[in-house]
Design an enzyme around this catalytic site. Structure first.
Site, PDB file in Angstrom:
ATOM      1  N   CYS A 175       0.834  -1.204   0.000  1.00 19.50           N
ATOM      2  CA  CYS A 175       0.000   0.000   0.000  1.00 19.50           C
ATOM      3  C   CYS A 175       0.868   1.253   0.000  1.00 19.50           C
ATOM      4  O   CYS A 175       1.936   1.274   0.588  1.00 19.50           O
ATOM      5  CB  CYS A 175      -0.887  -0.024   1.241  1.00 19.50           C
ATOM      6  SG  CYS A 175      -1.895   1.435   1.481  1.00 19.50           S
TER       7      CYS A 175
ATOM      8  N   CYS B 218      -8.438  -1.344   7.037  1.00 19.98           N
ATOM      9  CA  CYS B 218      -7.288  -0.456   7.067  1.00 19.98           C
ATOM     10  C   CYS B 218      -7.064  -0.072   8.523  1.00 19.98           C
ATOM     11  O   CYS B 218      -7.972   0.414   9.185  1.00 19.98           O
ATOM     12  CB  CYS B 218      -7.557   0.778   6.213  1.00 19.98           C
ATOM     13  SG  CYS B 218      -6.302   2.039   6.417  1.00 19.98           S
TER      14      CYS B 218
ATOM     15  N   TYR C 265      -6.184  30.831   5.145  1.00 21.98           N
ATOM     16  CA  TYR C 265      -6.369  29.420   4.767  1.00 21.98           C
ATOM     17  C   TYR C 265      -7.209  28.743   5.848  1.00 21.98           C
ATOM     18  O   TYR C 265      -6.805  27.736   6.439  1.00 21.98           O
ATOM     19  CB  TYR C 265      -5.026  28.685   4.634  1.00 21.98           C
ATOM     20  CG  TYR C 265      -4.005  29.370   3.767  1.00 21.98           C
ATOM     21  CD1 TYR C 265      -3.929  29.081   2.410  1.00 21.98           C
ATOM     22  CD2 TYR C 265      -3.102  30.297   4.303  1.00 21.98           C
ATOM     23  CE1 TYR C 265      -2.973  29.698   1.613  1.00 21.98           C
ATOM     24  CE2 TYR C 265      -2.154  30.911   3.512  1.00 21.98           C
ATOM     25  CZ  TYR C 265      -2.097  30.611   2.174  1.00 21.98           C
ATOM     26  OH  TYR C 265      -1.136  31.216   1.391  1.00 21.98           O
TER      27      TYR C 265
ATOM     28  N   GLU D  43     -10.461  31.988   2.987  1.00 20.03           N
ATOM     29  CA  GLU D  43     -10.382  30.634   2.421  1.00 20.03           C
ATOM     30  C   GLU D  43     -10.846  30.666   0.975  1.00 20.03           C
ATOM     31  O   GLU D  43     -11.777  31.380   0.632  1.00 20.03           O
ATOM     32  CB  GLU D  43     -11.257  29.700   3.284  1.00 20.03           C
ATOM     33  CG  GLU D  43     -11.727  28.425   2.635  1.00 20.03           C
ATOM     34  CD  GLU D  43     -10.608  27.439   2.319  1.00 20.03           C
ATOM     35  OE1 GLU D  43      -9.702  27.273   3.150  1.00 20.03           O
ATOM     36  OE2 GLU D  43     -10.658  26.859   1.224  1.00 20.03           O
TER      37      GLU D  43
ATOM     38  N   ASP E 206      -2.272  28.730   7.763  1.00 22.62           N
ATOM     39  CA  ASP E 206      -2.263  27.255   7.731  1.00 22.62           C
ATOM     40  C   ASP E 206      -2.390  26.820   6.276  1.00 22.62           C
ATOM     41  O   ASP E 206      -3.396  26.253   5.868  1.00 22.62           O
ATOM     42  CB  ASP E 206      -3.434  26.734   8.581  1.00 22.62           C
ATOM     43  CG  ASP E 206      -3.453  25.209   8.678  1.00 22.62           C
ATOM     44  OD1 ASP E 206      -2.500  24.568   8.209  1.00 22.62           O
ATOM     45  OD2 ASP E 206      -4.438  24.670   9.232  1.00 22.62           O
TER      46      ASP E 206
ATOM     47  N   CYS F 116       1.982  21.967   7.030  1.00 24.38           N
ATOM     48  CA  CYS F 116       1.976  20.524   6.796  1.00 24.38           C
ATOM     49  C   CYS F 116       3.155  20.115   5.931  1.00 24.38           C
ATOM     50  O   CYS F 116       3.247  18.961   5.507  1.00 24.38           O
ATOM     51  CB  CYS F 116       0.654  20.092   6.169  1.00 24.38           C
ATOM     52  SG  CYS F 116       0.264  20.972   4.670  1.00 24.38           S
TER      53      CYS F 116
END
Ligand code: SAH
Length: 463
Positions: free
Chosen positions: A81, A163, A315, A336, A392, A419
């Protein structure tokens, strides 16, 4: 060694780092070899499959000495995977790897110095943590309808029952949809020929409310036997929303722009801390609600709010951080790009009786500069000010136009939620060159068993 290295050579090396997809990285006289399925600490034998000037790719042939951090993967499909890239790495080591990666990028790429790196916030239970799943649907060679995951780096579907990072309920949801497809001859989508109907089974499950959404992504405008699908799904405890998402494009993008609600509400609700959120299929919502609360806790702490501040949350998605902060600020403005998410944000403010949050649709790098210019035109001699700006952004980070405007607005503090540590490092470098200083950084693990890491950085205005 590197001069003589060619394709199909057998080499022995130690793995010292992981690449962006979790592949092992080892060095041979300065030559870098990427080897899938090899882990930090392994001593391996690999066969070279591609050799470039300074780097190449190898196939793992044998683990000569396993890494002391190797553990048995819980999921039998972990290797095939593409999802859990580093499941066989002990969870504690995953955490220190992520923290070190962020530190290394901030210092090398961002040239950030003299800051406090607070310890990474790991997960207490690094399994079954995701609230959103999107399982591709297809057909096996034998003609059976299958759903599961894409094998790493390909689009061939490997069937899967369970999963281990998803809610266990997904197993039943997938089985219901497959049975319904079989009973009513509903065709699965074929990516190569762009034919067939059902592309993905998309689910969202509220961690605290237990509300379930099942959304079928289809290559068409409607489904046959919709009532039969509703009948099998609606009795599942927690079922709140059954939807269709229309995606008739020949594309890798999973969701199309149109959602049709077949049964129940077109959204689910869930909570982070005390705030209730409505979440539609198209809106971004953090996938790990337990860790999200901790991440936003760090953002709130770094924002240092007393109740008097004007805060911009750029964001903002469906207003998750905005509403979390609004309870502690004078006013929060969220920006946004997805109009549907802003509709949710406004609805979420109403739902929580939060009246000091205002939301704007558009690109942050356009909305903020426009606001700044308009303010200057309407208030000669003055400039728009914010006490705190939170950003963000998605992985590509902030547009430089936006960073420039943020600097002009001269907030006391900037809280950067990221991120992707590489673009974070790039943007922090810009902000440090333009009057800000990185004071504190803290990582949170939102995605156990993947190489992804979420980071919050606090910047303060230099005096
Ligand atoms: N802060 C939110 C969302 C973060 S994800 C949360 O924690 O839930 C990043 C968000 O940025 C997404 O909702 C995406 O739609 C939005 N986005 C992407 N590019 C943008 C841009 N140029 N301007 C404003 N928003 C953007």
């Amino acid at each position: 060694m590197k001069e003589s290295l060619k394709k199909n050579d057998l080499v022995t090396l130690s793995i010292t780092d992981l690449g962006s997809s979790g592949e092992g990285i080892g060095k041979l006289d300065g030559f870098t070899l990427f080897v899938k399925d090899a882990l930090i600490g392994d001593r391996i034998q690999a066969k070279t499959i591609k050799v470039k000037k300074s780097y190449g790719y190898g196939r793992l042939m044998e683990i000569l000495t396993p890494s002391p951090y190797r553990v048995e993967a819980r999921c039998p499909q972990a290797r095939a995977c593409g999802g859990c890239q580093i499941q066989p790495l002990a969870y504690k080591k995953q955490l220190s790897y992520k923290e070190n990666k962020v530190r290394e990028l901030l210092e090398r790429v961002g040239q950030v110095k003299d800051y406090i790196m607070e310890p990474i916030i790991g997960m207490e239970e690094p399994w079954y943590y995701r609230n959103k799943a999107q399982f591709p649907v297809g057909q096996s060679k034998e003609g059976d309808i299958i759903s599961g995951f894409y094998a790493g780096r390909t689009h061939s579907i490997v069937p899967m029952d369970e999963c281990f990072i998803q809610h266990p309920m997904n197993r039943e949801l997938m089985a219901c949809v497959r049975q319904w497809m079989k009973a009513h001859n509903v065709s699965p989508y074929n990516e190569t020929t762009h034919t067939g109907l059902v592309r993905h089974i998309f689910t969202r499950i509220g961690k605290y409310t237990g509300e379930i959404m099942v959304c079928l992504v289809i290559n068409g405008k409607r489904i046959p036997a919709a009532d039969a699908l509703i009948d099998v799904l609606k009795n599942i405890s927690g079922m709140s929303s059954i939807c269709l998402n229309i995606n008739q494009e020949k594309t890798n993008v999973i969701l199309g722009d149109t959602v049709k609600c077949l049964w129940g509400k077109p959204y689910i609700t869930d909570k982070i801390g005390d705030v209730i959120y409505q979440i539609s299929p198209l809106s971004f919502f953090q996938v790990n609600p337990v860790q999200t609360q901790k991440l936003y806790g760090t953002a709130l702490e770094y924002a240092g709010l007393t109740g008097e501040e004007t805060v911009w949350d750029l964001y903002c998605g469906i207003g998750t951080i905005s509403l979390f902060l609004a309870q502690h600020a004078k006013k929060v403005c969220g920006v946004e790009i997805v109009p549907q998410a802003i509709e949710d944000a406004r609805e979420n403010a109403r739902l929580n009786h939060i009246e000091n949050a205002e939301f704007f649709v558009g690109k942050a790098e356009e909305v903020l500069p426009e606001y700044y210019d308009r303010y200057a035109a309407e208030h000669p001699g003055a400039r728009a000010h914010a006490d705190v700006i939170v950003v963000d952004p998605p992985r590509k980070g902030c547009d430089e136009k936006l960073l420039q405007c943020m600097v002009q607005m001269a907030p006391d503090r900037i809280v950067y939620v990221s991120c992707d540590p590489a673009t974070l490092a790039r943007d922090l470098k810009f902000l440090e060159k333009n009057g800000y200083k990185v004071q504190k950084v803290r990582c949170t693990d939102m995605f156990a068993h993947s190489v992804h890491v979420e980071t919050v950085a606090l910047l303060v205005k230099k005096q």
